[in-house]
Motif scaffolding. Structure first.
Motif, PDB file in Angstrom:
ATOM      1  N   GLN A   1       0.762  -1.160  -0.255  1.00  0.00           N
ATOM      2  CA  GLN A   1       0.170  -0.029   0.049  1.00  0.00           C
ATOM      3  C   GLN A   1       0.778   1.356   0.063  1.00  0.00           C
ATOM      4  O   GLN A   1       0.572   2.157   0.742  1.00  0.00           O
TER       5      GLN A   1
ATOM      6  N   ILE B   1     -22.907 -13.124 -11.534  1.00  0.00           N
ATOM      7  CA  ILE B   1     -22.158 -12.975 -10.071  1.00  0.00           C
ATOM      8  C   ILE B   1     -20.573 -12.981 -10.545  1.00  0.00           C
ATOM      9  O   ILE B   1     -19.860 -12.350  -9.828  1.00  0.00           O
TER      10      ILE B   1
ATOM     11  N   LEU C   1     -18.310 -10.121  -9.192  1.00  0.00           N
ATOM     12  CA  LEU C   1     -16.964 -10.149  -8.293  1.00  0.00           C
ATOM     13  C   LEU C   1     -15.679  -9.877  -9.017  1.00  0.00           C
ATOM     14  O   LEU C   1     -14.866  -9.270  -8.354  1.00  0.00           O
TER      15      LEU C   1
ATOM     16  N   VAL D   1     -25.411 -17.838  -3.301  1.00  0.00           N
ATOM     17  CA  VAL D   1     -24.259 -18.231  -4.001  1.00  0.00           C
ATOM     18  C   VAL D   1     -23.090 -16.985  -4.120  1.00  0.00           C
ATOM     19  O   VAL D   1     -22.249 -16.865  -4.069  1.00  0.00           O
ATOM     20  N   GLY D   2     -23.890 -15.875  -4.705  1.00  0.00           N
ATOM     21  CA  GLY D   2     -22.918 -14.740  -4.896  1.00  0.00           C
ATOM     22  C   GLY D   2     -22.588 -13.985  -3.652  1.00  0.00           C
ATOM     23  O   GLY D   2     -21.571 -13.413  -3.686  1.00  0.00           O
TER      24      GLY D   2
ATOM     25  N   LEU E   1     -19.574 -16.005  -2.261  1.00  0.00           N
ATOM     26  CA  LEU E   1     -18.615 -15.853  -2.997  1.00  0.00           C
ATOM     27  C   LEU E   1     -17.956 -14.269  -3.008  1.00  0.00           C
ATOM     28  O   LEU E   1     -16.694 -14.255  -2.922  1.00  0.00           O
ATOM     29  N   LEU E   2     -18.817 -13.310  -2.611  1.00  0.00           N
ATOM     30  CA  LEU E   2     -18.509 -11.921  -2.552  1.00  0.00           C
ATOM     31  C   LEU E   2     -17.665 -11.840  -1.015  1.00  0.00           C
ATOM     32  O   LEU E   2     -16.983 -10.961  -0.853  1.00  0.00           O
TER      33      LEU E   2
ATOM     34  N   VAL F   1     -13.895 -12.111  -0.941  1.00  0.00           N
ATOM     35  CA  VAL F   1     -13.378 -11.035  -1.695  1.00  0.00           C
ATOM     36  C   VAL F   1     -13.322  -9.697  -0.978  1.00  0.00           C
ATOM     37  O   VAL F   1     -12.280  -9.015  -0.903  1.00  0.00           O
ATOM     38  N   MET F   2     -14.456  -9.459  -0.182  1.00  0.00           N
ATOM     39  CA  MET F   2     -14.439  -8.040   0.372  1.00  0.00           C
ATOM     40  C   MET F   2     -13.508  -8.237   1.530  1.00  0.00           C
ATOM     41  O   MET F   2     -12.848  -7.173   1.808  1.00  0.00           O
TER      42      MET F   2
ATOM     43  N   ASN G   1     -10.574  -9.753   1.683  1.00  0.00           N
ATOM     44  CA  ASN G   1      -9.391  -9.514   1.119  1.00  0.00           C
ATOM     45  C   ASN G   1      -9.176  -7.877   0.614  1.00  0.00           C
ATOM     46  O   ASN G   1      -8.128  -7.470   0.806  1.00  0.00           O
TER      47      ASN G   1
ATOM     48  N   ILE H   1      -8.553  -6.272   4.311  1.00  0.00           N
ATOM     49  CA  ILE H   1      -7.210  -6.507   5.147  1.00  0.00           C
ATOM     50  C   ILE H   1      -6.089  -6.412   4.288  1.00  0.00           C
ATOM     51  O   ILE H   1      -5.149  -5.897   4.603  1.00  0.00           O
ATOM     52  N   TRP H   2      -5.916  -7.145   3.002  1.00  0.00           N
ATOM     53  CA  TRP H   2      -4.837  -7.326   2.385  1.00  0.00           C
ATOM     54  C   TRP H   2      -4.446  -6.085   1.573  1.00  0.00           C
ATOM     55  O   TRP H   2      -3.453  -5.626   1.418  1.00  0.00           O
ATOM     56  N   ARG H   3      -5.801  -5.809   0.766  1.00  0.00           N
ATOM     57  CA  ARG H   3      -5.333  -4.568  -0.153  1.00  0.00           C
ATOM     58  C   ARG H   3      -5.306  -3.326   0.503  1.00  0.00           C
ATOM     59  O   ARG H   3      -4.873  -2.463  -0.068  1.00  0.00           O
ATOM     60  N   GLY H   4      -6.328  -3.017   1.458  1.00  0.00           N
ATOM     61  CA  GLY H   4      -6.361  -1.745   2.011  1.00  0.00           C
ATOM     62  C   GLY H   4      -7.287  -0.911   1.143  1.00  0.00           C
ATOM     63  O   GLY H   4      -7.116   0.182   1.458  1.00  0.00           O
ATOM     64  N   THR H   5      -7.927  -1.172  -0.080  1.00  0.00           N
ATOM     65  CA  THR H   5      -8.700  -0.250  -0.609  1.00  0.00           C
ATOM     66  C   THR H   5     -10.282  -0.554  -0.263  1.00  0.00           C
ATOM     67  O   THR H   5     -10.833   0.448  -0.548  1.00  0.00           O
TER      68      THR H   5
END
Lengths: 699, 287
Positions: free
Chosen positions: A386, A583, A587, B221-222, B225-226, B229-230, B232, B235-239
């Protein structure tokens, strides 16, 4: 009583709107798709001029302090490095020794950082984890190592909590004037910064050993910087090395010194250019389409254009610059803009055709490079932690042998870097004011996420509408014929009818599972020794087809005998396909927006238009024949390798196409842990296979 | 049967507090007998066998009243008392064993504080798939106890009305209890959702007319899966920030709520349909 309540509920406006949308789904999808494509083409017109968002930066408000004194010192360093006459084995150590000597003479703290370059590895699960999990495998590349030299100036008035990083990749083995010039600029700025009084953050100068690539040393240094290891590494890493014929021993101590969080990082490079004037190239894309804060690019652009007289360029697609249809589109937009201006002079939507063509070429390049998810320079390593970073590449008109041109270049380049560092020095907080999600249409024009998201949303909006309408149609088809049957079979039949859509969902899941298998296959294929890309590619295709047939035989065929194949089954399959694709696109748009945009452009028309070919052949009307032709064309083009080859052929001509090119391209995606690779394998390819299955549906 | 059920219930409550509410469907099941058909429908069929035409409805109603007074007799208390006896034996046994093993770690009080007390007081606020952590990260200390009571009452308040409405179908009642507790408990996980989604297959016939099943399926399902991603992105990307992740948790809770509500209404519609069919077709002896 229940029925009248239900019918009263149906009259609510939202439900009425939904019913209206579902019944006119074809019209809605055509309008939304064309609006989405039109919105994308309109983006260069909607680009705004860049501006400095963070008030503390104030670029160019102080006069530059770099003078010929620092330039002459830099010339001394360049001359000494160019005069190294040693064999490649000792070149690295010798040159790094010289640089370390110059750095410590200035009073900076010097340390050497040893790293082991990691060769290309395929770790599919690394997409989902953070950068720390890329722990190097100790056993594989022990013999290869590189040395980075790091110099740190501690700010006399700072508290050591923040740092600004300057990176110069230097390949001592290759040598050459070009390599040493970037060192020269960095050294001149570094020597100035040891003497200034306004420094509030520490300055770190990393001379990266780029014999194994430019990205690897920076990534390795960053990893070691951010993961403290509490062991006696310093004592263990002292080595002696014998250098060539001279047989002298020099003790090199390896370790790592840290400063604090990094406010910004600049990677410098020098290239030979054929330009008409001195240009500065800016590369900003990091992995998975992440971009640094726009303010960093704005500072560099402002200082370069308005203070140093350099021309700034960002990457463009040159084949679009000469394309006829883009030029005609530009002229259309120019005339539209003039028309709009006559209607209302306040609306400044006008743009000239040449500007539109340039903007479109830059926008396409920006979109493509973000979509690939591969960093465009060593600055990409910083984004994982970052830190905002960009790569600056200077290219000059004439060769660098003339000393006066060289001094001129060192002066201007050094002043630019000094100005950027002085601006970043003023910051109290990380870059946060300006945009992180944007597309550049020129070095001074950008499109922000709020604008380009609309085009994507319009393109993708028909998907849930069409899925819902198809599902509603299949529901209407089924229950009426069941009422006359007897009681016991009625119960079983109606239960099975209402859960019928689970069959299509099972097919969709099986195909997605196959997509995941296909994504993992290259890991095993690349283990085959000494194979060229074309054989790899053909082996991959064969194994994919084989695995698809095996999966279909195991999982799908036994159940389809029980329920038969009534008329509406392709509709439920299409509905399930569109839902899963929606979906997947949603994503992907969160992870890497540009990939989702390009993927939507390629796949949404095909997904919406898929219709069994047999029904169209029986239909015998103009509409069905047109649809059949469109489906066939789109079906061929949307296959990922076919798309790749078509575009390559359009750009570079169809003569030099090699089947192995696709393998190389895909290999570059997975080597960089790009999420685009997963998107192609697990969203795009399964959706294509399902659409082809709908096209070839026997009914 | 009763000892086994008591053992299961005691172990479930001991491991995580929420299966304790399953005592109500257990008592109903054991009292009515595990294989008893739903009582109201049974009543209808007995009644309609006697009357062949609608004019004899009055005699049917009289018979119904007469039968209603006999209702408590079909609910036998003996297995229930047997169950409660065994439940107490098992719980004493488990508590004694725990007491012996935690003697050096601070005793039983410490154990209760760290297990049940932890679940009830929501001490740790790490992000999870539930809806409590974000809320309790923002609440002021002064109101913390009040909101704790509110959130726990959220589950407890629903127990009694559901028990009253669905007492003729204790298995479905257990399903609804599991669904609600897995959604609103203080530290839910995907495994809790997997438990009640698996039980959904038990009621395939009754839930045949579940509305919105397609939309619910793809929504679940959506969202599932989401959610990673959120996480990540945060915590990881910080965006991103916690709001993105919490939004997916709330959407997941919404879908679960819709599923529970729709399944309950589907079951009630099914019962109404059966009752209508059994009234209009008295000749068919449905079993």
């Amino acid at each position: 009583m229940a029925e009248t309540e239900v019918s009263k509920k149906r009259k609510r406006p939202i439900v009425r709107l939904a019913v209206l949308l579902l019944s006119h789904s074809v019209l809605v999808s055509v309008i939304c798709c064309t609006a989405g494509v039109f919105g994308l083409l309109l983006l260069p017109v909607l680009a705004k001029n860049t501006y400095i968002s963070e008030n503390a930066l104030m670029p160019g408000s102080a006069s530059s302090m770099l003078s010929n004194q620092e330039v002459s010192e830099a010339n001394k360093l360049i001359k000494e490095l160019n005069n190294l006459h040693s064999n490649p084995l000792g070149a690295t150590t010798e040159s790094h020794g010289i640089i370390a000597k110059y750095m410590s003479n200035l009073g900076a703290q010097v340390n050497n950082h040893k790293f082991h370059p990691q060769l290309n590895q395929f770790h599919p699960l690394h997409f989902f984890s953070g950068p720390d999990s890329g722990v190097m495998q100790e056993n594989s590349t022990r013999s290869l190592y590189g040395i980075n030299t790091v110099g740190i100036i501690r700010a006399p008035r700072g508290d050591g909590k923040e740092a600004i990083v300057l990176v110069t990749p230097y390949n001592a083995v290759k040598g050459g004037v070009r390599e040493t010039l970037s060192l020269g600029i960095a050294y001149s700025v570094f020597s100035l910064l040891t003497r200034v009084t306004w420094l509030a953050k520490d300055i770190i100068w990393l001379v990266a050993d780029s014999q194994y690539g430019e990205y690897a040393p920076v990534a390795a240094w960053l990893r070691d910087y951010h993961t403290p290891a509490f062991s006696n590494l310093d004592s263990l890493n002292t080595e002696t090395c014998h250098v060539g014929n001279n047989n002298f021993e020099s003790k090199i101590s390896y370790g790592i010194r840290r400063s604090g969080t990094m406010a910004a990082a600049l990677v410098l490079g020098v290239a030979y250019g054929n330009e008409n004037e001195d240009t500065l190239g800016i590369y900003a894309e990091a992995s998975n389409g992440q971009m640094p804060n726009l303010d960093l690019i704005n500072i560099v652009h402002y200082l370069a254009v308005h203070r140093q007289g350099l021309r700034v360029k960002v990457e463009q697609f040159h084949w679009l610059l000469n394309s006829k249809w883009v030029k005609s589109l530009g002229e259309v937009f120019e005339s539209l803009g003039k028309m709009v201006k006559t209607l209302n002079p306040d609306w400044k939507l006008g743009i000239s055709a040449a500007d539109y063509v340039e903007g479109a070429a830059t926008l396409a390049s920006s979109l493509y490079h973000q979509a690939l998810g591969v960093p465009t320079g060593p600055h990409g390593a910083f984004r994982d932690y970052q830190v905002d970073a960009i790569t600056l590449e200077f290219s000059l008109r004439i060769s660098f042998d003339r000393l006066d041109r060289r001094n001129d270049f060192l002066l201007h380049g050094g002043r630019l870097i000094e100005g950027v560092i002085r601006s970043v020095n003023n910051l109290l907080e990380k870059f946060h004011q300006s945009f992180f999600l944007y597309l550049l249409t020129s070095p001074s024009k950008f499109v922000s996420v709020g604008v380009y998201m609309i085009a994507f949303a319009l393109l993708v909006a028909p998907l849930p509408v069409v899925a819902a309408s198809l599902y509603a149609k299949t529901l209407d088809l089924n229950p009426t014929s069941e009422k006359d049957k007897s009681a016991t079979s009625n119960e079983l039949g109606s239960v099975l009818q209402s859960w019928k859509w689970l069959n299509s969902v099972k097919t969709v899941f099986v195909v997605h599972f196959w997509g995941a298998t296909v994504s993992l296959l290259p890991y095993f294929i690349s283990q085959i020794p000494d194979s060229d890309p074309t054989t790899n590619f053909s082996v991959w295709i064969l194994l994919s087809i084989l695995s698809l047939e095996i999966l279909r035989w195991i999982l799908v065929s036994p159940s389809s005998h029980i329920y038969g194949l009534p008329q509406g089954e392709w509709a439920t399959l299409k509905s399930a396909t569109i839902s899963s694709f929606f979906i997947g696109l949603g994503l992907m748009s969160v992870i890497n927006f540009a990939t989702a945009e390009i993927g939507a452009l390629l796949m949404v028309p095909m997904a919406l238009m898929a219709h069994p070919l047999k029904l169209d052949v029986r239909g015998q009307s103009l509409r069905s024949i047109l649809r059949m032709i469109c489906n066939l064309v789109l079906g061929v083009i949307s296959f990922p390798p076919a798309t790749f080859f078509v575009f390559k052929g359009v750009i570079e001509g169809f003569s030099g196409i090699n089947a192995g090119d696709f393998w190389n391209w895909v290999e570059s995606l997975w080597a960089w842990n790009s999420a685009t690779y997963l998107y192609i394998g697990m969203v795009h390819l399964p959706c294509w296979v399902l659409c082809v299955q709908i096209l070839l549906h026997p009914c | 049967l009763a000892p086994l059920a008591a053992f299961g219930w005691v172990m479930g409550t001991h491991l995580s507090l929420y299966p304790g509410v399953l005592i109500i469907p257990l008592i109903l099941l054991l009292g009515n007998g595990p294989d008893a058909p739903p009582r109201k429908l049974f009543l209808q069929r007995r009644c309609s066998k006697g009357g062949k035409n609608p004019s004899s409805d009055s005699s049917c109603q009289e018979e119904e009243l007469f039968n209603q007074s006999k209702l408590p007799i079909t609910f036998s208390w003996k297995p229930v008392i047997h169950f409660l006896f065994w439940a107490s034996i098992w719980s004493v046994y488990v508590l004694v064993l725990c007491g012996i093993s935690v003697k050096q770690n601070g005793g039983m009080l410490e154990m209760f504080k760290s297990t049940y007390g932890f679940i009830l007081t929501v001490e740790d606020l790490s992000p999870n798939i539930g809806v409590l952590w974000y809320f309790f990260a923002e609440v002021f200390e002064f109101f913390r106890n009040f909101f704790l009571i509110v959130f726990h009452m959220n589950i407890l308040v629903m127990i009694l009305p559901l028990a009253i409405r669905l007492n003729h179908r204790p298995c479905f009642l257990a399903f609804v209890y599991i669904a609600i507790s897995s959604m609103l408990k203080s530290y839910p996980s995907v495994g809790d959702s997997a438990l009640y989604l698996g039980l959904l297959g038990w009621f395939v016939f009754e839930l045949a007319d579940l509305q919105f099943s397609f939309f619910l399926f793809w929504g679940c399902v959506g969202v599932s899966l989401l959610s990673p991603v959120m996480h990540n992105l945060w915590i990881w990307r910080g965006t991103g920030n916690a709001n993105f992740y919490y939004a997916t948790a709330m959407a997941f809770a919404c879908f679960q709520i819709v599923l529970v509500v729709e399944s309950v209404s589907a079951i009630l519609n099914y019962d109404r349909k059966l009752r209508k069919l059994s009234v209009t077709k008295p000749v068919d002896g449905k079993s």
